[in-house]
Design a protein around this motif. Structure first.
Motif, PDB file in Angstrom:
ATOM      1  N   SER A  43       0.819  -1.215   0.000  1.00 58.67           N
ATOM      2  CA  SER A  43       0.000   0.000   0.000  1.00 58.67           C
ATOM      3  C   SER A  43       0.854   1.266   0.000  1.00 58.67           C
ATOM      4  CB  SER A  43      -0.953   0.003   1.197  1.00 58.67           C
ATOM      5  OG  SER A  43      -0.251   0.023   2.417  1.00 58.67           O
ATOM      6  N   SER A  44       2.145   1.147   0.323  1.00 60.23           N
ATOM      7  CA  SER A  44       3.046   2.307   0.306  1.00 60.23           C
ATOM      8  C   SER A  44       3.552   2.645  -1.088  1.00 60.23           C
ATOM      9  CB  SER A  44       4.270   2.034   1.199  1.00 60.23           C
ATOM     10  OG  SER A  44       3.904   1.818   2.536  1.00 60.23           O
ATOM     11  N   LEU A  45       3.431   1.711  -2.015  1.00 60.02           N
ATOM     12  CA  LEU A  45       4.026   1.885  -3.344  1.00 60.02           C
ATOM     13  C   LEU A  45       3.476   3.125  -4.058  1.00 60.02           C
ATOM     14  CD1 LEU A  45       3.969  -1.834  -4.536  1.00 60.02           C
ATOM     15  CD2 LEU A  45       6.007  -0.473  -4.011  1.00 60.02           C
ATOM     16  N   PRO A  46       4.295   3.724  -4.952  1.00 64.68           N
ATOM     17  CA  PRO A  46       3.852   4.939  -5.655  1.00 64.68           C
ATOM     18  C   PRO A  46       2.517   4.794  -6.369  1.00 64.68           C
ATOM     19  CG  PRO A  46       6.191   4.583  -6.012  1.00 64.68           C
ATOM     20  CD  PRO A  46       5.689   3.366  -5.292  1.00 64.68           C
ATOM     21  N   ASP A  47       2.252   3.618  -6.951  1.00 68.51           N
ATOM     22  CA  ASP A  47       0.988   3.425  -7.665  1.00 68.51           C
ATOM     23  C   ASP A  47      -0.163   3.087  -6.741  1.00 68.51           C
ATOM     24  OD1 ASP A  47       1.980   4.067 -10.089  1.00 68.51           O
ATOM     25  OD2 ASP A  47       1.599   2.138 -11.047  1.00 68.51           O
ATOM     26  N   SER A  48       0.133   2.935  -5.451  1.00 63.80           N
ATOM     27  CA  SER A  48      -0.931   2.671  -4.493  1.00 63.80           C
ATOM     28  C   SER A  48      -1.212   3.959  -3.715  1.00 63.80           C
ATOM     29  CB  SER A  48      -0.533   1.523  -3.560  1.00 63.80           C
ATOM     30  OG  SER A  48      -1.589   1.183  -2.700  1.00 63.80           O
ATOM     31  N   LEU A  49      -0.874   4.022  -2.425  1.00 65.45           N
ATOM     32  CA  LEU A  49      -1.119   5.231  -1.635  1.00 65.45           C
ATOM     33  C   LEU A  49       0.047   6.210  -1.703  1.00 65.45           C
ATOM     34  CD1 LEU A  49      -2.833   3.655   1.511  1.00 65.45           C
ATOM     35  CD2 LEU A  49      -3.818   4.275  -0.698  1.00 65.45           C
ATOM     36  N   ASP A  50       1.220   5.736  -2.139  1.00 69.46           N
ATOM     37  CA  ASP A  50       2.395   6.593  -2.352  1.00 69.46           C
ATOM     38  C   ASP A  50       2.799   7.326  -1.071  1.00 69.46           C
ATOM     39  OD1 ASP A  50       4.500   7.907  -3.494  1.00 69.46           O
ATOM     40  OD2 ASP A  50       3.301   9.228  -4.761  1.00 69.46           O
ATOM     41  N   ILE A  51       3.352   6.566  -0.122  1.00 69.69           N
ATOM     42  CA  ILE A  51       3.730   7.115   1.182  1.00 69.69           C
ATOM     43  C   ILE A  51       5.244   7.084   1.331  1.00 69.69           C
ATOM     44  CG2 ILE A  51       3.528   6.809   3.692  1.00 69.69           C
ATOM     45  CD1 ILE A  51       0.820   5.427   3.112  1.00 69.69           C
ATOM     46  N   SER A  52       5.811   8.206   1.774  1.00 73.85           N
ATOM     47  CA  SER A  52       7.258   8.273   1.980  1.00 73.85           C
ATOM     48  C   SER A  52       7.552   9.133   3.199  1.00 73.85           C
ATOM     49  CB  SER A  52       7.952   8.868   0.746  1.00 73.85           C
ATOM     50  OG  SER A  52       7.833  10.285   0.736  1.00 73.85           O
ATOM     51  N   ALA A  53       8.842   9.247   3.519  1.00 71.46           N
ATOM     52  CA  ALA A  53       9.272  10.082   4.646  1.00 71.46           C
ATOM     53  C   ALA A  53       9.027  11.565   4.371  1.00 71.46           C
ATOM     54  CB  ALA A  53      10.745   9.831   4.953  1.00 71.46           C
ATOM     55  N   GLN A  54       8.719  11.906   3.113  1.00 68.57           N
ATOM     56  CA  GLN A  54       8.406  13.297   2.768  1.00 68.57           C
ATOM     57  C   GLN A  54       6.913  13.609   2.898  1.00 68.57           C
ATOM     58  OE1 GLN A  54       9.903  14.045  -1.168  1.00 68.57           O
ATOM     59  NE2 GLN A  54      12.046  13.830  -0.572  1.00 68.57           N
ATOM     60  N   SER A  55       6.123  12.581   3.224  1.00 64.52           N
ATOM     61  CA  SER A  55       4.676  12.749   3.298  1.00 64.52           C
ATOM     62  C   SER A  55       4.238  13.211   4.685  1.00 64.52           C
ATOM     63  CB  SER A  55       3.966  11.418   2.995  1.00 64.52           C
ATOM     64  OG  SER A  55       4.400  10.852   1.783  1.00 64.52           O
ATOM     65  N   ALA A  56       3.153  13.981   4.705  1.00 63.40           N
ATOM     66  CA  ALA A  56       2.427  14.269   5.942  1.00 63.40           C
ATOM     67  C   ALA A  56       1.014  13.734   5.724  1.00 63.40           C
ATOM     68  CB  ALA A  56       2.397  15.760   6.238  1.00 63.40           C
ATOM     69  N   VAL A  57       0.678  12.665   6.423  1.00 61.13           N
ATOM     70  CA  VAL A  57      -0.518  11.879   6.113  1.00 61.13           C
ATOM     71  C   VAL A  57      -1.567  12.043   7.215  1.00 61.13           C
ATOM     72  CG1 VAL A  57      -1.408   9.565   5.654  1.00 61.13           C
ATOM     73  CG2 VAL A  57       0.879  10.209   4.848  1.00 61.13           C
ATOM     74  N   MET A  58      -2.800  12.308   6.800  1.00 59.71           N
ATOM     75  CA  MET A  58      -3.906  12.413   7.745  1.00 59.71           C
ATOM     76  C   MET A  58      -4.932  11.325   7.453  1.00 59.71           C
ATOM     77  SD  MET A  58      -6.310  15.663   8.819  1.00 59.71           S
ATOM     78  CE  MET A  58      -7.144  15.813   7.228  1.00 59.71           C
ATOM     79  N   PRO A  59      -4.942  10.249   8.247  1.00 59.20           N
ATOM     80  CA  PRO A  59      -5.994   9.239   8.094  1.00 59.20           C
ATOM     81  C   PRO A  59      -7.275   9.740   8.760  1.00 59.20           C
ATOM     82  CG  PRO A  59      -4.058   8.380   9.297  1.00 59.20           C
ATOM     83  CD  PRO A  59      -3.984   9.868   9.303  1.00 59.20           C
ATOM     84  N   VAL A  60      -8.243  10.157   7.954  1.00 54.67           N
ATOM     85  CA  VAL A  60      -9.538  10.535   8.505  1.00 54.67           C
ATOM     86  C   VAL A  60     -10.386   9.266   8.665  1.00 54.67           C
ATOM     87  CG1 VAL A  60     -11.528  12.076   8.284  1.00 54.67           C
ATOM     88  CG2 VAL A  60      -9.327  12.744   7.314  1.00 54.67           C
ATOM     89  N   VAL A  61     -10.101   8.269   7.826  1.00 54.87           N
ATOM     90  CA  VAL A  61     -10.746   6.969   8.023  1.00 54.87           C
ATOM     91  C   VAL A  61     -10.395   6.495   9.429  1.00 54.87           C
ATOM     92  CG1 VAL A  61      -8.755   5.843   6.927  1.00 54.87           C
ATOM     93  CG2 VAL A  61     -10.866   4.571   7.231  1.00 54.87           C
ATOM     94  N   PRO A  62     -11.378   6.066  10.219  1.00 51.92           N
ATOM     95  CA  PRO A  62     -11.114   5.753  11.625  1.00 51.92           C
ATOM     96  C   PRO A  62     -10.182   4.554  11.815  1.00 51.92           C
ATOM     97  CG  PRO A  62     -13.475   6.030  11.220  1.00 51.92           C
ATOM     98  CD  PRO A  62     -12.818   5.961   9.890  1.00 51.92           C
ATOM     99  N   MET A  63      -9.372   4.626  12.853  1.00 50.12           N
ATOM    100  CA  MET A  63      -8.488   3.515  13.191  1.00 50.12           C
ATOM    101  C   MET A  63      -9.274   2.316  13.703  1.00 50.12           C
ATOM    102  SD  MET A  63      -5.359   5.707  14.875  1.00 50.12           S
ATOM    103  CE  MET A  63      -4.454   4.323  15.561  1.00 50.12           C
ATOM    104  N   PHE A  64     -10.592   2.491  13.972  1.00 47.67           N
ATOM    105  CA  PHE A  64     -11.410   1.335  14.342  1.00 47.67           C
ATOM    106  C   PHE A  64     -12.022   0.672  13.115  1.00 47.67           C
ATOM    107  CE2 PHE A  64     -14.245   5.086  15.179  1.00 47.67           C
ATOM    108  CZ  PHE A  64     -15.180   4.879  14.194  1.00 47.67           C
TER     109      PHE A  64
END
Length: 541
Positions: free
Chosen positions: A212-233
């Motif tokens: 899910s971290s891959l560029p073609d997926s959610l594209d997450i890196s150390a340069q990202s600031a990510v806000m999961p609004v989807v609940p952790m539950f």
């Protein structure tokens, strides 16, 4: 004779994600809006220390390997610590959806046999209501500090979270064990019958975080600031507490305040570059911006799942400089299955072509296989025209529901039946046309309720819409649009029906429109078509 590779044999464990973040992204921030009110800030280094303290506390509470530990909590730093302390210890982190009815919450906690229940101040009244029905819970922990503990409560021996953590050492070597050990548990929202449990493993969770971290997926890196609004539950916050930790991304947790005002403030002040949530969330954010003539500045990417994002929403977010990626998944898929990312050959395509791609649920990320079959189970072509029942396979796809021996969700050769009706094109892009139980069958032909809904919410007066099939004397069923208008807006039945002209086949056009103040939703924000069909079962054309 088989020749074995000579690589180190090391298990994939959730605790290693946090250890990596502590060692190499130790000063990256985790920012939380708390239930108590203030913004809380600390780092991965701080979180790792407190997770070890909590793991030692769980040991003192006699929580053993494989024991389930429940949570009723928002997206915040304490919930994050519980994720890692529980799973890292070899126990199972069971996130319970607090939006469910009290009877369902009791059922889920009892079915999982939770030994400890962590819960936020927000849910103290709910827990007090059901405490007598929870048969296996030995310890109740309120996720707050001493100053905010209640003076009186019906919960016996209520433990203060901060007291529990601060009274234990952070000296701990995370245990090593088989990567197929159970790590976390989430129950489906259960629109019919009791919710069903999906038990994830350390291996499946770490592999899901990689993919899910891959560029073609959610594209997450150390340069990202990510806000999961989807609940952790809800399906482990789409896995973001794991993938962000794996990559050292700044993590911005919105807590209980997920309205447009508070989300806008967090995005702007914390420099959020990527956010994830259901369409309703982004509708509220965009309406706030529109009313107050605001521009969203740092946001580059919005991941939308749960239901399809209407084209009008994609256009509005693009005006703010944010690319929309549709995500399709399920609790049973951990949840990521497909994302709607373009390919190299789509570079330079016009907006209409790209919007067409973004309107699909996307192509599989590595690790997920998809296919469509007819009602007899025979495979159908991936030509973008044939549509049938979607089946999936993969290392983070459910093999069996927790505590259930009977399984009618898998085929003999191991494919999981998702319940979605889709088509798949030659490039692997999948488009959901309906849920199996929601498809409208008129005169023996299928009509996509989802496509009707996506068109309807494009009307400037419409806030939300649902299409359902209602019994018809001639055609078996015909589509009825159930519509919620925007505040202060007006529209007539004929105007809304005319809005479909030229966009779909004439025989797909809904026969009527019913106006309502609100639509029923599940605890995870999805439309409850079953309730709508019940509401309109006696509808007369």
């Amino acid at each position: 004779m088989m020749l074995r590779g000579q690589m180190m044999d090391m298990p994939l464990l959730i605790s290693d994600l946090l250890t990596h973040a502590e060692n190499y992204h130790g000063d990256s921030e985790i920012v939380s809006r708390t239930v108590e009110g203030p913004i809380h800030r600390y780092t991965y280094r701080d979180a790792a220390k407190r997770a070890r303290q909590l793991a030692n506390a769980l040991k003192d509470l006699q929580v053993a390997m494989g024991d389930r530990v429940g949570t009723l909590a928002w997206n915040g730093y304490r919930h994050y610590e519980i994720y890692y302390a529980v799973s890292g210890s070899g126990s199972v982190c069971h996130t319970v959806n607090p939006r469910l009815f009290a009877e369902q919450i009791s059922y889920i906690i009892n079915h999982a046999e939770d030994q400890v229940l962590f819960f936020e101040l927000s849910f103290l009244p709910q827990v007090e209501q059901i405490v007598g029905e929870l048969k296996t819970v030995r310890h109740f922990v309120l996720m707050t500090d001493r100053a905010n503990m209640p003076r009186e409560t019906s919960i016996p021996n209520l433990i203060c979270y901060e007291d529990l953590v601060n009274s234990h050492s952070d000296q701990l070597a995370w245990p090593q064990f088989d990567e197929n050990t159970a790590s976390s548990l989430c129950y489906t929202s259960g629109t019919t019958g009791n919710p069903k449990g999906v038990m994830y493993s350390h291996r499946s969770t770490v592999l899901h975080a990689f993919a899910s971290s891959l560029p073609d997926s959610l594209d997450i890196s150390a340069q990202s600031a990510v806000m999961p609004v989807v609940p952790m539950f809800h399906v482990n916050g789409w896995g973001l507490p794991y993938s962000c930790t794996m990559n050292g991304a700044k993590l911005v947790l919105p807590g209980p305040k997920m309205d447009g005002v508070n989300l806008y403030e967090l995005i702007e002040e914390e420099g959020v570059t990527m956010a994830a949530g259901v369409p309703t969330i982004w509708m509220m954010l965009l309406q706030h911006c529109q009313r107050n003539h605001l521009k969203i500045h740092p946001l580059k990417r919005v991941i939308i799942g749960g239901s399809a994002a209407p084209e009008s929403m994609v256009d509005q977010l693009a005006e703010h400089g944010a690319e929309v990626r549709q995500l399709w998944g399920m609790t049973e898929l951990s949840p990521c299955g497909t994302t709607s990312t373009p390919k190299f050959k789509h570079n330079g395509c016009n907006t209409a072509t790209l919007r067409h791609l973004q309107g699909k649920q996307g192509r599989p990320i590595y690790g997920v296989q998809i296919r469509i079959v007819d009602d007899e189970g025979q495979p159908l072509p991936h030509d973008g025209k044939a549509f049938g029942n979607l089946q999936v396979k993969g290392p983070w796809v459910l093999s069996q529901y927790f505590g259930r021996e009977l399984d009618d969700n898998h085929t003999a050769d191991g494919w999981f039946n998702t319940g979605d009706v889709v088509n798949i094109d030659a490039d692997g892009y999948m488009k959901i046309t309906d849920r199996t139980k929601d498809v409208i069958k008129s005169g023996g032909e299928w009509i996509s309720s989802i496509e009707l809904e996506n068109i309807m919410v494009g009307h400037p007066a419409v806030q939300e819409a649902a299409a359902i099939g209602v019994v018809h004397p001639k055609w078996d069923e015909r589509p009825l649009m159930v519509v919620v208008l925007k505040e202060g807006a007006s529209a007539t039945r004929d105007e809304l029906i005319g809005f479909f002209e030229g966009k779909i086949a004439k025989w797909w056009t809904p026969d009527d429109v019913a106006f309502v103040d609100e639509l029923p939703h599940t605890a995870t924000g999805k439309l409850q078509k079953l309730k709508l069909r019940e509401m309109f079962k006696d509808y007369q054309w």
